[in-house]
Design a protein around this motif. Structure first.
Motif, PDB file in Angstrom:
ATOM      1  N   SER A   1       0.819  -1.216   0.000  1.00  0.00           N
ATOM      2  CA  SER A   1       0.000   0.000   0.000  1.00  0.00           C
ATOM      3  C   SER A   1       0.846   1.257   0.000  1.00  0.00           C
ATOM      4  O   SER A   1       0.438   2.292  -0.538  1.00  0.00           O
ATOM      5  CB  SER A   1      -0.939   0.012   1.212  1.00  0.00           C
ATOM      6  OG  SER A   1      -1.859  -1.059   1.162  1.00  0.00           O
ATOM      7  N   SER A   2       2.030   1.191   0.597  1.00  0.00           N
ATOM      8  CA  SER A   2       2.888   2.371   0.699  1.00  0.00           C
ATOM      9  C   SER A   2       4.021   2.372  -0.323  1.00  0.00           C
ATOM     10  O   SER A   2       4.969   3.145  -0.213  1.00  0.00           O
ATOM     11  CB  SER A   2       3.472   2.472   2.115  1.00  0.00           C
ATOM     12  OG  SER A   2       4.109   1.270   2.488  1.00  0.00           O
ATOM     13  N   LEU A   3       3.917   1.491  -1.339  1.00  0.00           N
ATOM     14  CA  LEU A   3       4.957   1.362  -2.360  1.00  0.00           C
ATOM     15  C   LEU A   3       4.507   2.007  -3.666  1.00  0.00           C
ATOM     16  O   LEU A   3       3.342   1.917  -4.053  1.00  0.00           O
ATOM     17  CB  LEU A   3       5.244  -0.126  -2.600  1.00  0.00           C
ATOM     18  CG  LEU A   3       6.395  -0.495  -3.529  1.00  0.00           C
ATOM     19  CD1 LEU A   3       7.741  -0.154  -2.896  1.00  0.00           C
ATOM     20  CD2 LEU A   3       6.336  -1.996  -3.857  1.00  0.00           C
ATOM     21  N   LYS A   4       5.430   2.660  -4.346  1.00  0.00           N
ATOM     22  CA  LYS A   4       5.132   3.209  -5.663  1.00  0.00           C
ATOM     23  C   LYS A   4       4.975   2.077  -6.678  1.00  0.00           C
ATOM     24  O   LYS A   4       5.553   1.003  -6.518  1.00  0.00           O
ATOM     25  CB  LYS A   4       6.259   4.140  -6.133  1.00  0.00           C
ATOM     26  CG  LYS A   4       6.383   5.430  -5.341  1.00  0.00           C
ATOM     27  CD  LYS A   4       7.519   6.268  -5.891  1.00  0.00           C
ATOM     28  CE  LYS A   4       7.725   7.550  -5.092  1.00  0.00           C
ATOM     29  NZ  LYS A   4       8.862   8.346  -5.605  1.00  0.00           N
ATOM     30  N   LEU A   5       4.197   2.326  -7.719  1.00  0.00           N
ATOM     31  CA  LEU A   5       4.094   1.349  -8.789  1.00  0.00           C
ATOM     32  C   LEU A   5       5.466   1.108  -9.407  1.00  0.00           C
ATOM     33  O   LEU A   5       6.253   2.037  -9.583  1.00  0.00           O
ATOM     34  CB  LEU A   5       3.107   1.824  -9.851  1.00  0.00           C
ATOM     35  CG  LEU A   5       1.635   1.817  -9.441  1.00  0.00           C
ATOM     36  CD1 LEU A   5       0.780   2.387 -10.566  1.00  0.00           C
ATOM     37  CD2 LEU A   5       1.172   0.408  -9.089  1.00  0.00           C
ATOM     38  N   ASP A   6       5.748  -0.123  -9.714  1.00  0.00           N
ATOM     39  CA  ASP A   6       7.043  -0.570 -10.225  1.00  0.00           C
ATOM     40  C   ASP A   6       8.117  -0.517  -9.145  1.00  0.00           C
ATOM     41  O   ASP A   6       9.304  -0.606  -9.434  1.00  0.00           O
ATOM     42  CB  ASP A   6       7.486   0.243 -11.441  1.00  0.00           C
ATOM     43  CG  ASP A   6       8.394  -0.566 -12.368  1.00  0.00           C
ATOM     44  OD1 ASP A   6       8.171  -1.786 -12.491  1.00  0.00           O
ATOM     45  OD2 ASP A   6       9.329   0.014 -12.948  1.00  0.00           O
TER      46      ASP A   6
END
Length: 432
Positions: free
Chosen positions: A181-186
């Protein structure tokens, strides 16, 4: 505030006994006056030329190779994307955070450890890097339970490029959803498990609760440990509408330790591809992947209704590739640029990465054949002494089969040759 003592990873069979930093300007930071900050010199350690204090934290020298892999991956992300924000959810003494700042050139690192008594040593270690670059902070230290700091970042829309979850036991499974949830896409999640009991099939209901996988004892238990960890990531990401794929999977026998680097993108795993069940037959030694649609119709070609008890099924878990060969080659090339491998340096790291490349052959199935310990493998079935691994592999290649060594077990091979073929080859090699 809730305080816990997060564990640091265990060692690897591919680790150096001495780690030396390359004479490379790209990895040589401008240090502050660190020596004046250290009060307890008895706990000072050097890793890749970086001096730091372990204090009273849980620290293992043997885990350095796992930190090397994380640093290389984070550096590749920075080179590819031009930016790098790292969240070290369980930083211990802060050595991983420090290395991400110095070697991976992270723009910002959030170093979190739930145990506030570690604050002094973390601050002193990170003080080697200037805290501010202009008006922007390079690093921050917090003391929260990992799920809380991850959830807070999500609620504040403060997303990260690289999240390191260096947890103990099967705890990582409880942090994965908040991490995605707290990670950027890619973005990348570097996740850990040290739960060897579950991978060995000794706590099937625990693995079911932690990873959503019911695991039975199988000869390649340590590979199952990596696959249930990836499978847990697949499950948690799918709930959020994302898919994850492993870029590399690393097992170390000290601990044991299972470390996996996952890349997250939009879109669920199509048709549950590479997420299913693994079936092993104790009668003939063959393994097979079983899809969801095949449940209830599982059988081994060697079996009949009378000996169906010889089949054991584990899952669901990841059944696809453990590594991306292209990604591992990028890591190997960067390690060579930094002087970590080649010319007699970093032989263990080089050997590990090259073996991972070999394991990435798409023809190779899951599992491995352990030749000298498991009685249901080649030697006992052929009723003869086991030929050398090199000899067997050469013969397999000549017959057109794929075969490689396994980084998980030094006395094992991975091959698409069925067990009957391996027995036949063993007999031929011994003139039987």
């Amino acid at each position: 505030m809730l305080t816990i003592n997060p564990k640091t990873l265990s060692p690897s069979p591919f680790i150096h006994k001495t780690l030396i930093n390359p004479k490379n300007p790209s990895t040589s930071p401008k240090f502050s006056n660190f020596n004046s900050l250290i009060r307890c010199k008895c706990n000072q350690v050097t890793e890749r030329g970086i001096l730091f204090d372990t204090g009273e934290t849980f620290f293992r020298h043997e885990s350095a190779i796992g930190r090397d892999l994380g640093v290389l991956s984070a550096a590749l992300y920075k080179q590819s994307k031009g930016q790098l924000r790292v969240l070290d959810a369980m930083c211990g003494c802060g050595i991983r955070s420090l290395r991400y700042l110095i070697e991976s050139k992270a723009d910002f690192v959030l170093a979190n450890d739930a145990n506030e008594s570690h604050r002094r040593v973390i601050l002193e270690n990170l003080a080697q890097v200037e805290r501010f670059q202009g008006e922007k902070k390079r690093w921050v230290v917090t003391h929260c339970e990992a799920n809380r700091v991850l959830t807070d970042c999500y609620l504040q829309r403060d997303y990260f490029d690289f999240i390191d979850i260096d947890s103990f036991g099967s705890d990582s499974s409880f942090f994965l959803r908040a991490a995605f949830s707290s990670l950027k896409l890619d973005g990348l999640v570097y996740v850990t498990s040290t739960d060897g009991y579950s991978s060995g099939g000794h706590r099937p209901f625990h693995s079911l609760a932690a990873y959503g996988a019911y695991v039975r004892p199988m000869p390649y238990a340590n590979e199952l440990g990596l696959r249930i960890l990836i499978g847990g990531g697949v499950r948690e990401a799918s709930v959020l509408g994302y898919r994850v794929t492993p870029l590399f999977s690393y097992y170390s026998y000290h601990g044991p330790v299972f470390r996996v680097l996952l890349r997250m993108n939009r879109g669920r795993l199509p048709d549950n591809r590479d997420y299913g069940f693994i079936c092993y037959c104790y009668r003939c030694g063959n393994s097979q992947a079983v899809s969801w649609s095949e449940l209830g119709r599982i059988r081994c070609p060697c079996s009949n209704s009378k000996d169906a008890a010889s089949l054991v099924v584990s899952g669901p878990m990841w059944t696809g590739p453990l590594h991306s060969a292209a990604y591992i080659m990028e890591m190997l090339n960067l390690a060579e640029q930094w002087g970590w491998v080649g010319n007699g340096a970093g032989t263990d790291l080089e050997k590990l990465l090259k073996r991972m490349v070999e394991e990435s052959d798409p023809r190779l199935p899951f599992g491995y054949l352990k030749l000298d310990e498991v009685p249901h493998m080649v030697a006992s079935r052929a009723q003869t002494n086991t030929p050398s691994i090199r000899t067997i592999m050469n013969f397999l290649h000549k017959e057109g089969y794929a075969a490689s060594r396994s980084h998980i077990a030094s006395n094992a091979i991975k091959t698409d040759c069925p067990m009957a073929g391996c027995i036949r080859i063993a007999k031929i090699l011994h003139g039987c």
